[in-house]
Design a protein around this motif. Structure first.
Motif, PDB file in Angstrom:
ATOM      1  N   SER A  28       5.591  -2.558  -8.555  1.00  9.30           N
ATOM      2  CA  SER A  28       6.659  -2.902  -9.493  1.00  9.30           C
ATOM      3  C   SER A  28       7.591  -1.732  -9.760  1.00  9.30           C
ATOM      4  CB  SER A  28       6.062  -3.345 -10.829  1.00  9.30           C
ATOM      5  OG  SER A  28       5.273  -4.481 -10.653  1.00  9.30           O
ATOM      6  N   PRO A  29       8.844  -2.028 -10.106  1.00  7.19           N
ATOM      7  CA  PRO A  29       9.766  -0.943 -10.480  1.00  7.19           C
ATOM      8  C   PRO A  29       9.511  -0.486 -11.915  1.00  7.19           C
ATOM      9  CG  PRO A  29      10.859  -3.041 -10.748  1.00  7.19           C
ATOM     10  CD  PRO A  29       9.490  -3.336 -10.156  1.00  7.19           C
ATOM     11  N   THR A  30      10.004   0.678 -12.227  1.00  4.20           N
ATOM     12  CA  THR A  30      10.053   1.107 -13.620  1.00  4.20           C
ATOM     13  C   THR A  30      11.275   0.435 -14.242  1.00  4.20           C
ATOM     14  OG1 THR A  30      11.450   3.014 -13.144  1.00  4.20           O
ATOM     15  CG2 THR A  30       9.058   3.366 -13.057  1.00  4.20           C
ATOM     16  N   ALA A  31      11.379   0.459 -15.562  1.00  4.76           N
ATOM     17  CA  ALA A  31      12.550  -0.119 -16.226  1.00  4.76           C
ATOM     18  C   ALA A  31      13.821   0.609 -15.786  1.00  4.76           C
ATOM     19  CB  ALA A  31      12.393  -0.057 -17.747  1.00  4.76           C
ATOM     20  N   ALA A  32      13.730   1.921 -15.601  1.00  7.44           N
ATOM     21  CA  ALA A  32      14.895   2.704 -15.168  1.00  7.44           C
ATOM     22  C   ALA A  32      15.331   2.302 -13.755  1.00  7.44           C
ATOM     23  CB  ALA A  32      14.583   4.193 -15.229  1.00  7.44           C
ATOM     24  N   GLU A  33      14.372   2.119 -12.849  1.00  7.50           N
ATOM     25  CA  GLU A  33      14.707   1.695 -11.483  1.00  7.50           C
ATOM     26  C   GLU A  33      15.330   0.301 -11.486  1.00  7.50           C
ATOM     27  OE1 GLU A  33      11.295   4.056  -8.922  1.00  7.50           O
ATOM     28  OE2 GLU A  33      10.796   2.126  -9.839  1.00  7.50           O
ATOM     29  N   LEU A  34      14.774  -0.568 -12.305  1.00  4.91           N
ATOM     30  CA  LEU A  34      15.300  -1.924 -12.400  1.00  4.91           C
ATOM     31  C   LEU A  34      16.726  -1.909 -12.955  1.00  4.91           C
ATOM     32  CD1 LEU A  34      14.505  -4.862 -11.944  1.00  4.91           C
ATOM     33  CD2 LEU A  34      13.655  -4.913 -14.294  1.00  4.91           C
ATOM     34  N   ALA A  35      16.949  -1.116 -13.978  1.00  5.65           N
ATOM     35  CA  ALA A  35      18.293  -1.006 -14.564  1.00  5.65           C
ATOM     36  C   ALA A  35      19.290  -0.513 -13.528  1.00  5.65           C
ATOM     37  CB  ALA A  35      18.257  -0.064 -15.772  1.00  5.65           C
ATOM     38  N   GLN A  36      18.893   0.478 -12.766  1.00  9.40           N
ATOM     39  CA  GLN A  36      19.791   1.030 -11.742  1.00  9.40           C
ATOM     40  C   GLN A  36      20.124  -0.022 -10.683  1.00  9.40           C
ATOM     41  OE1 GLN A  36      18.163   4.268  -9.448  1.00  9.40           O
ATOM     42  NE2 GLN A  36      20.190   4.995  -8.890  1.00  9.40           N
ATOM     43  N   ARG A  41      23.725  -0.182 -17.648  1.00  9.82           N
ATOM     44  CA  ARG A  41      24.059   1.180 -18.068  1.00  9.82           C
ATOM     45  C   ARG A  41      22.859   1.933 -18.628  1.00  9.82           C
ATOM     46  NH1 ARG A  41      30.051   0.749 -20.764  1.00  9.82           N
ATOM     47  NH2 ARG A  41      30.914  -0.522 -19.107  1.00  9.82           N
ATOM     48  N   SER A  42      21.863   1.172 -19.086  1.00 11.39           N
ATOM     49  CA  SER A  42      20.720   1.797 -19.749  1.00 11.39           C
ATOM     50  C   SER A  42      19.424   1.090 -19.361  1.00 11.39           C
ATOM     51  CB  SER A  42      20.922   1.702 -21.262  1.00 11.39           C
ATOM     52  OG  SER A  42      19.721   1.906 -21.956  1.00 11.39           O
ATOM     53  N   PRO A  43      18.336   1.859 -19.268  1.00 14.53           N
ATOM     54  CA  PRO A  43      17.030   1.233 -19.040  1.00 14.53           C
ATOM     55  C   PRO A  43      16.646   0.277 -20.173  1.00 14.53           C
ATOM     56  CG  PRO A  43      16.890   3.580 -18.602  1.00 14.53           C
ATOM     57  CD  PRO A  43      18.242   3.320 -19.217  1.00 14.53           C
ATOM     58  N   ASN A  44      17.227   0.496 -21.369  1.00 17.37           N
ATOM     59  CA  ASN A  44      16.936  -0.386 -22.504  1.00 17.37           C
ATOM     60  C   ASN A  44      17.394  -1.814 -22.229  1.00 17.37           C
ATOM     61  OD1 ASN A  44      15.767   1.642 -24.006  1.00 17.37           O
ATOM     62  ND2 ASN A  44      17.672   2.175 -25.044  1.00 17.37           N
ATOM     63  N   ALA A  45      18.479  -1.979 -21.503  1.00 17.05           N
ATOM     64  CA  ALA A  45      18.962  -3.320 -21.165  1.00 17.05           C
ATOM     65  C   ALA A  45      17.926  -4.027 -20.289  1.00 17.05           C
ATOM     66  CB  ALA A  45      20.306  -3.244 -20.448  1.00 17.05           C
ATOM     67  N   ALA A  46      17.385  -3.322 -19.314  1.00 21.97           N
ATOM     68  CA  ALA A  46      16.347  -3.891 -18.458  1.00 21.97           C
ATOM     69  C   ALA A  46      15.093  -4.178 -19.284  1.00 21.97           C
ATOM     70  CB  ALA A  46      16.019  -2.949 -17.307  1.00 21.97           C
ATOM     71  N   ALA A  47      14.736  -3.259 -20.167  1.00 19.89           N
ATOM     72  CA  ALA A  47      13.547  -3.431 -21.002  1.00 19.89           C
ATOM     73  C   ALA A  47      13.671  -4.668 -21.889  1.00 19.89           C
ATOM     74  CB  ALA A  47      13.307  -2.182 -21.844  1.00 19.89           C
ATOM     75  N   ASP A  48      14.870  -4.936 -22.403  1.00 25.81           N
ATOM     76  CA  ASP A  48      15.092  -6.133 -23.225  1.00 25.81           C
ATOM     77  C   ASP A  48      14.820  -7.401 -22.416  1.00 25.81           C
ATOM     78  OD1 ASP A  48      15.798  -4.603 -25.424  1.00 25.81           O
ATOM     79  OD2 ASP A  48      17.965  -4.854 -25.112  1.00 25.81           O
TER      80      ASP A  48
END
Length: 109
Positions: A28-36, A41-48
């Motif tokens: 699995s990707p990390t939230a940061a990798e997924l966001a990218q 713009r932010s890993p928080n968007a992916a985390a949401d």
């Protein structure tokens, strides 16, 4: 999928990217990798989005594990193959991911 568990277009896009990442890399990707990958713009968007998918039981998130995202619709066999590939490839988080997989199925590591 139940009516209240229907995914939004954005959630489906995130799920599709999770599946694609796992197929490409075997983990699995990390939230940061997924966001990218999704252009957030932010890993928080992916985390949401991940939290929303988790709430709808489409994925499970193992707390404290960097790559602790598991797609619940994947079969045990597909998940086990993904974990084995990660272990063979020497992914630094493969061991803790494998332990989480075993524990989630009631098997001691």
């Amino acid at each position: 999928m139940e009516k209240d568990k229907k995914l939004t277009v954005s959630q489906q896009r995130v799920l599709d990217e999770l599946i694609a990442f796992q197929r490409e890399h075997g983990f699995s990707p990390t939230a940061a990798e997924l966001a990218q990958r999704l252009g957030f713009r932010s890993p928080n968007a992916a985390a949401d989005h991940l939290r929303a998918l988790n709430k709808k039981n489409v994925i499970s998130i193992t707390p404290g594990v960097s790559r602790g995202i598991a797609i619940t619709s994947m079969s045990n066999e597909a998940t086990a193959i993904s974990l084995l590939r990660s272990l063979v490839d020497g992914d630094e988080y493969a061991r803790e991911h494998a332990i989480a997989f075993l524990e989630s199925r009631g098997v001691g590591a």
